[in-house]
Structures are given as C-alpha cells and as structure tokens.
Motif scaffolding. Sequence first.
Motif: not given
Length: 129
Positions: A29, A91-96, A106, A108-109
């Motif tokens: 990431v 993944w969802s917590s990183l996205t939000l 932000a 970025r994965v």
Amino acid sequence: MSCADTKGKPALYQRVVLKNASPYHYMKVCLVLEDESTRLNAVDLKQFIISGLDSLYGEVGAALNFDLLKYDEDTLTAFLRVYSKGLVKLWSSLTLLGSYQKQACAFRVLQVSPFLLALTGNSRELQLD
C-alpha cells in the motif's frame, strides 16, 4: 501402465481446488497525503491504520492482527501482512481513511497476494533493456 491397459476404461479426472492455501495475505500500500512534506514513521503509520479499523469496526476491528513488514518513509509505501480472514476488514478500513492530522489523504492498494514473493515484482513497471 501402458496405453493398452487403459482401453475400455473411462478416464479419471480429479479436480483439486485449494481455498485459502496461505493463512496470510500480503498487501503493498501507498499513503498519499495532501501535504507531501508530511512524514510518518512506522509506528505512526501502524497507529493510523489501527485508528481506521477502530472507527469503522470498533474495538473488535482495532484488535485485528496485522503486521507492518516493511515501510519506506520516503515513498510512504508499506508491506502489510494480515490473516486471510481479516483481509476485507483491513482493506475496507484503508479505503475509507480520508484524513490524517486535518489534511486529506488516501491509501492506494498497489498489490495484494497470498504470496509475499509475488509483491517483489510488478509486470506493469517492468523495463526491458
């Protein structure tokens, strides 16, 4: 066993499907900050990710086991290891996650794989001489 021995017998095929062959998933990431001069060390980055898990999933989410395997402070790129069952939550917590110290950010994965070796190279960045 020769070809003559198999005549008249139906062919036997066995399909083998491995689900979650690896207990871990690895993520590469990159954190993009509004102010590019801001720097985080590894401890701050891990605490930032834990706070994102906490805000989205509460105390149970904050207790999710993940490891920060490698972190480059110059490029803000990190390698994370998480149990396969917790991949979607992480993944969802990183996205939000949208702000760090009152500035926009932000995650970025870049890559995800059940094999760490797969993250060492990227065919999109391959340069042939």
